[in-house]
Write a protein that holds these residues in place. Sequence first.
Motif, PDB file in Angstrom:
ATOM      1  N   VAL A   1       0.842  -1.199   0.000  1.00 32.10           N
ATOM      2  CA  VAL A   1       0.000   0.000   0.000  1.00 32.10           C
ATOM      3  C   VAL A   1       0.873   1.244   0.000  1.00 32.10           C
ATOM      4  O   VAL A   1       1.861   1.322   0.746  1.00 32.10           O
ATOM      5  CB  VAL A   1      -0.936   0.021   1.229  1.00 32.10           C
ATOM      6  N   LEU A   2       0.502   2.217  -0.829  1.00 34.86           N
ATOM      7  CA  LEU A   2       1.181   3.511  -0.823  1.00 34.86           C
ATOM      8  C   LEU A   2       0.119   4.606  -0.893  1.00 34.86           C
ATOM      9  O   LEU A   2      -0.695   4.625  -1.821  1.00 34.86           O
ATOM     10  CB  LEU A   2       2.151   3.631  -1.998  1.00 34.86           C
ATOM     11  N   THR A   3       0.135   5.497   0.097  1.00 33.71           N
ATOM     12  CA  THR A   3      -0.888   6.554   0.182  1.00 33.71           C
ATOM     13  C   THR A   3      -0.320   7.914  -0.214  1.00 33.71           C
ATOM     14  O   THR A   3      -0.856   8.953   0.173  1.00 33.71           O
ATOM     15  CB  THR A   3      -1.447   6.626   1.614  1.00 33.71           C
ATOM     16  N   SER A   4       0.720   7.940  -0.998  1.00 33.86           N
ATOM     17  CA  SER A   4       1.424   9.183  -1.333  1.00 33.86           C
ATOM     18  C   SER A   4       0.519  10.210  -2.006  1.00 33.86           C
ATOM     19  O   SER A   4      -0.360   9.871  -2.801  1.00 33.86           O
ATOM     20  CB  SER A   4       2.600   8.885  -2.260  1.00 33.86           C
ATOM     21  N   ARG A   5       0.795  11.471  -1.696  1.00 35.30           N
ATOM     22  CA  ARG A   5       0.105  12.566  -2.378  1.00 35.30           C
ATOM     23  C   ARG A   5       0.700  12.818  -3.758  1.00 35.30           C
ATOM     24  O   ARG A   5       0.020  13.285  -4.665  1.00 35.30           O
ATOM     25  CB  ARG A   5       0.190  13.843  -1.545  1.00 35.30           C
ATOM     26  N   PHE A   6       1.992  12.535  -3.916  1.00 34.95           N
ATOM     27  CA  PHE A   6       2.642  12.684  -5.222  1.00 34.95           C
ATOM     28  C   PHE A   6       3.899  11.836  -5.252  1.00 34.95           C
ATOM     29  O   PHE A   6       4.521  11.580  -4.227  1.00 34.95           O
ATOM     30  CB  PHE A   6       2.973  14.148  -5.533  1.00 34.95           C
ATOM     31  N   GLU A   7       4.268  11.373  -6.443  1.00 35.97           N
ATOM     32  CA  GLU A   7       5.481  10.586  -6.680  1.00 35.97           C
ATOM     33  C   GLU A   7       5.913  10.823  -8.125  1.00 35.97           C
ATOM     34  O   GLU A   7       5.066  10.833  -9.027  1.00 35.97           O
ATOM     35  CB  GLU A   7       5.233   9.083  -6.508  1.00 35.97           C
ATOM     36  N   SER A   8       7.211  11.029  -8.359  1.00 37.33           N
ATOM     37  CA  SER A   8       7.682  11.041  -9.750  1.00 37.33           C
ATOM     38  C   SER A   8       7.657   9.617 -10.275  1.00 37.33           C
ATOM     39  O   SER A   8       7.110   9.329 -11.331  1.00 37.33           O
ATOM     40  CB  SER A   8       9.089  11.634  -9.845  1.00 37.33           C
ATOM     41  N   PHE A   9       8.262   8.719  -9.510  1.00 36.45           N
ATOM     42  CA  PHE A   9       8.157   7.279  -9.743  1.00 36.45           C
ATOM     43  C   PHE A   9       8.783   6.602  -8.537  1.00 36.45           C
ATOM     44  O   PHE A   9       9.994   6.406  -8.484  1.00 36.45           O
ATOM     45  CB  PHE A   9       8.892   6.856 -11.022  1.00 36.45           C
ATOM     46  N   GLY A  10       7.966   6.312  -7.550  1.00 32.30           N
ATOM     47  CA  GLY A  10       8.499   5.714  -6.330  1.00 32.30           C
ATOM     48  C   GLY A  10       9.189   4.394  -6.608  1.00 32.30           C
ATOM     49  O   GLY A  10       8.583   3.477  -7.159  1.00 32.30           O
ATOM     50  N   LEU A  11      10.455   4.290  -6.242  1.00 32.30           N
ATOM     51  CA  LEU A  11      11.188   3.044  -6.453  1.00 32.30           C
ATOM     52  C   LEU A  11      10.548   1.876  -5.714  1.00 32.30           C
ATOM     53  O   LEU A  11      10.681   0.725  -6.128  1.00 32.30           O
ATOM     54  CB  LEU A  11      12.645   3.219  -6.015  1.00 32.30           C
ATOM     55  N   VAL A  12       9.818   2.183  -4.639  1.00 29.76           N
ATOM     56  CA  VAL A  12       9.172   1.107  -3.883  1.00 29.76           C
ATOM     57  C   VAL A  12       8.114   0.395  -4.719  1.00 29.76           C
ATOM     58  O   VAL A  12       7.816  -0.780  -4.488  1.00 29.76           O
ATOM     59  CB  VAL A  12       8.560   1.637  -2.571  1.00 29.76           C
ATOM     60  N   TYR A  13       7.522   1.096  -5.676  1.00 27.89           N
ATOM     61  CA  TYR A  13       6.561   0.428  -6.567  1.00 27.89           C
ATOM     62  C   TYR A  13       7.223  -0.750  -7.278  1.00 27.89           C
ATOM     63  O   TYR A  13       6.710  -1.871  -7.290  1.00 27.89           O
ATOM     64  CB  TYR A  13       6.062   1.405  -7.637  1.00 27.89           C
ATOM     65  N   ALA A  14       8.375  -0.467  -7.905  1.00 30.16           N
ATOM     66  CA  ALA A  14       9.066  -1.507  -8.672  1.00 30.16           C
ATOM     67  C   ALA A  14       9.583  -2.606  -7.758  1.00 30.16           C
ATOM     68  O   ALA A  14       9.539  -3.796  -8.110  1.00 30.16           O
ATOM     69  CB  ALA A  14      10.219  -0.893  -9.469  1.00 30.16           C
ATOM     70  N   GLU A  15      10.076  -2.236  -6.571  1.00 23.94           N
ATOM     71  CA  GLU A  15      10.577  -3.236  -5.636  1.00 23.94           C
ATOM     72  C   GLU A  15       9.458  -4.169  -5.181  1.00 23.94           C
ATOM     73  O   GLU A  15       9.631  -5.390  -5.122  1.00 23.94           O
ATOM     74  CB  GLU A  15      11.216  -2.538  -4.429  1.00 23.94           C
ATOM     75  N   ALA A  16       8.293  -3.592  -4.866  1.00 19.22           N
ATOM     76  CA  ALA A  16       7.161  -4.408  -4.426  1.00 19.22           C
ATOM     77  C   ALA A  16       6.672  -5.307  -5.561  1.00 19.22           C
ATOM     78  O   ALA A  16       6.400  -6.496  -5.364  1.00 19.22           O
ATOM     79  CB  ALA A  16       6.032  -3.501  -3.934  1.00 19.22           C
ATOM     80  N   LEU A  17       6.569  -4.743  -6.747  1.00 18.76           N
ATOM     81  CA  LEU A  17       6.101  -5.513  -7.900  1.00 18.76           C
ATOM     82  C   LEU A  17       7.035  -6.677  -8.193  1.00 18.76           C
ATOM     83  O   LEU A  17       6.603  -7.786  -8.527  1.00 18.76           O
ATOM     84  CB  LEU A  17       6.001  -4.600  -9.119  1.00 18.76           C
ATOM     85  N   SER A  18       8.347  -6.440  -8.057  1.00 11.79           N
ATOM     86  CA  SER A  18       9.323  -7.484  -8.377  1.00 11.79           C
ATOM     87  C   SER A  18       9.205  -8.686  -7.451  1.00 11.79           C
ATOM     88  O   SER A  18       9.635  -9.789  -7.791  1.00 11.79           O
ATOM     89  CB  SER A  18      10.748  -6.918  -8.298  1.00 11.79           C
ATOM     90  N   GLN A  19       8.619  -8.479  -6.264  1.00 14.43           N
ATOM     91  CA  GLN A  19       8.438  -9.576  -5.316  1.00 14.43           C
ATOM     92  C   GLN A  19       7.002 -10.080  -5.305  1.00 14.43           C
ATOM     93  O   GLN A  19       6.586 -10.795  -4.379  1.00 14.43           O
ATOM     94  CB  GLN A  19       8.863  -9.136  -3.915  1.00 14.43           C
ATOM     95  N   GLY A  20       6.236  -9.723  -6.339  1.00 14.03           N
ATOM     96  CA  GLY A  20       4.902 -10.290  -6.505  1.00 14.03           C
ATOM     97  C   GLY A  20       3.824  -9.672  -5.650  1.00 14.03           C
ATOM     98  O   GLY A  20       2.768 -10.275  -5.451  1.00 14.03           O
ATOM     99  N   CYS A  21       4.041  -8.457  -5.132  1.00 15.47           N
ATOM    100  CA  CYS A  21       3.027  -7.799  -4.308  1.00 15.47           C
ATOM    101  C   CYS A  21       1.945  -7.157  -5.186  1.00 15.47           C
ATOM    102  O   CYS A  21       2.245  -6.527  -6.201  1.00 15.47           O
ATOM    103  CB  CYS A  21       3.654  -6.702  -3.447  1.00 15.47           C
ATOM    104  N   TYR A  22       0.708  -7.313  -4.779  1.00 11.17           N
ATOM    105  CA  TYR A  22      -0.423  -6.598  -5.371  1.00 11.17           C
ATOM    106  C   TYR A  22      -0.365  -5.177  -4.827  1.00 11.17           C
ATOM    107  O   TYR A  22      -0.235  -4.963  -3.622  1.00 11.17           O
ATOM    108  CB  TYR A  22      -1.724  -7.277  -4.985  1.00 11.17           C
ATOM    109  N   ILE A  23      -0.472  -4.163  -5.693  1.00  8.75           N
ATOM    110  CA  ILE A  23      -0.251  -2.779  -5.286  1.00  8.75           C
ATOM    111  C   ILE A  23      -1.569  -2.026  -5.152  1.00  8.75           C
ATOM    112  O   ILE A  23      -2.372  -1.981  -6.087  1.00  8.75           O
ATOM    113  CB  ILE A  23       0.681  -2.063  -6.283  1.00  8.75           C
ATOM    114  N   ILE A  24      -1.796  -1.460  -3.979  1.00  7.49           N
ATOM    115  CA  ILE A  24      -2.930  -0.573  -3.737  1.00  7.49           C
ATOM    116  C   ILE A  24      -2.354   0.814  -3.480  1.00  7.49           C
ATOM    117  O   ILE A  24      -1.591   1.011  -2.539  1.00  7.49           O
ATOM    118  CB  ILE A  24      -3.769  -1.048  -2.535  1.00  7.49           C
TER     119      ILE A  24
END
Length: 364
Positions: free
Chosen positions: A270-293
């Motif tokens: 889960v990421l509740t950010s108000r803004f992101e250029s491209f949060g690296l945590v998105y790619a890290e979470a995705l690479s480990q098979g996490c569903y992203i909310i």
Amino acid sequence: MKKFYCLFPHGKNIHLIKDVGMIPYTLHKEKLYEAHISFYEQEENLPSLKTDVNGLIYDRIKNFFSNDDIDTFFFLLTRFWKIDVLMMFHPSFKKVLIACFFKIITFNRIKFYFKLDMSEKTFENDQNPVSSMSELRKFFYRKAGLFTVETNKVKDLLDESSFVNVKYLPNGFNNESSCQINSQKKNIILTVGRIGSFEKDTDTLLRALSNVDLQNWEVNIVGPIETEYHENITQFYRSNPLLLEKVKFIGNISDRKILNEYYKEAKVFVLTSRFESFGLVYAEALSQGCYIISTRLAPAYEITSGEKYGFLFDIADDAALSSKLSDVISGKDTLPEYQKIMSFANTNYDWSVIVRKLHSMLEG
């Protein structure tokens, strides 16, 4: 072999495992360039040079003038003959002028690459930061080199008549830290970021969790906690004593192997950010098979493949977040197989894939 330099004057050890360090390191690893990186920082304060980015050459910038642009200019003046590609971030007009100067004196031999690191928030109220440029400034930007942005939405928002050479290039993850998951994931919801910062909007997450029956799930909140936010956490537990054992504030994790174990076990990120250029945590979470909310941001839409591998909600909408989490926990919503999420990540967001695209842009 051609030499690639990345200049980021105020870089610290943490930046070596972010895009600042991972782009030149992966170019080195893929044997595309001899890669160098340059900060003001003393080399002994950068342990990740030997652990996470071994082989990346450190060439320190001397802080003689206490001015980033002047220090950058003299750094290049003493090395320009051995640099083939120079990477910088956030291209101010002074940086663009520096680039044009060295392109002229090297007869256009040096190639300059600017990573914009720009979010759609820059364009709020329809204010395009490029459209107000004078024609003279536009001329120099056109001549300076390659510019990239991290999302297609921002690329579309930019005035391409000003940035002629703007390309789309997302951030990624290091496949050396990604590994095959050998066991089933656990009922864990994970978030990673600067806890309590305005940008990350942790309050929305806590409000949502207050209205969710976690059942046999737990929540891991990872990241440094802003000093003034500890009182908010205390109040959260006072109001929700039953969540004391289920919602865990882990704190900062600097060891990437340990952090990857948290990604590896979690089903949901889960990421509740108000803004992101491209949060690296998105790619890290995705690479480990996490569903992203995530909040409805451009990088979140792209990295979830248009919500195929995630769910987006409006900024600060804790009701939508709690509703979605409840549906996931109850089994009303079935999550995609984590192997499919990982496969999508490997195809699109592995740094090795991304830097090969960059190499083609620079050498094509």
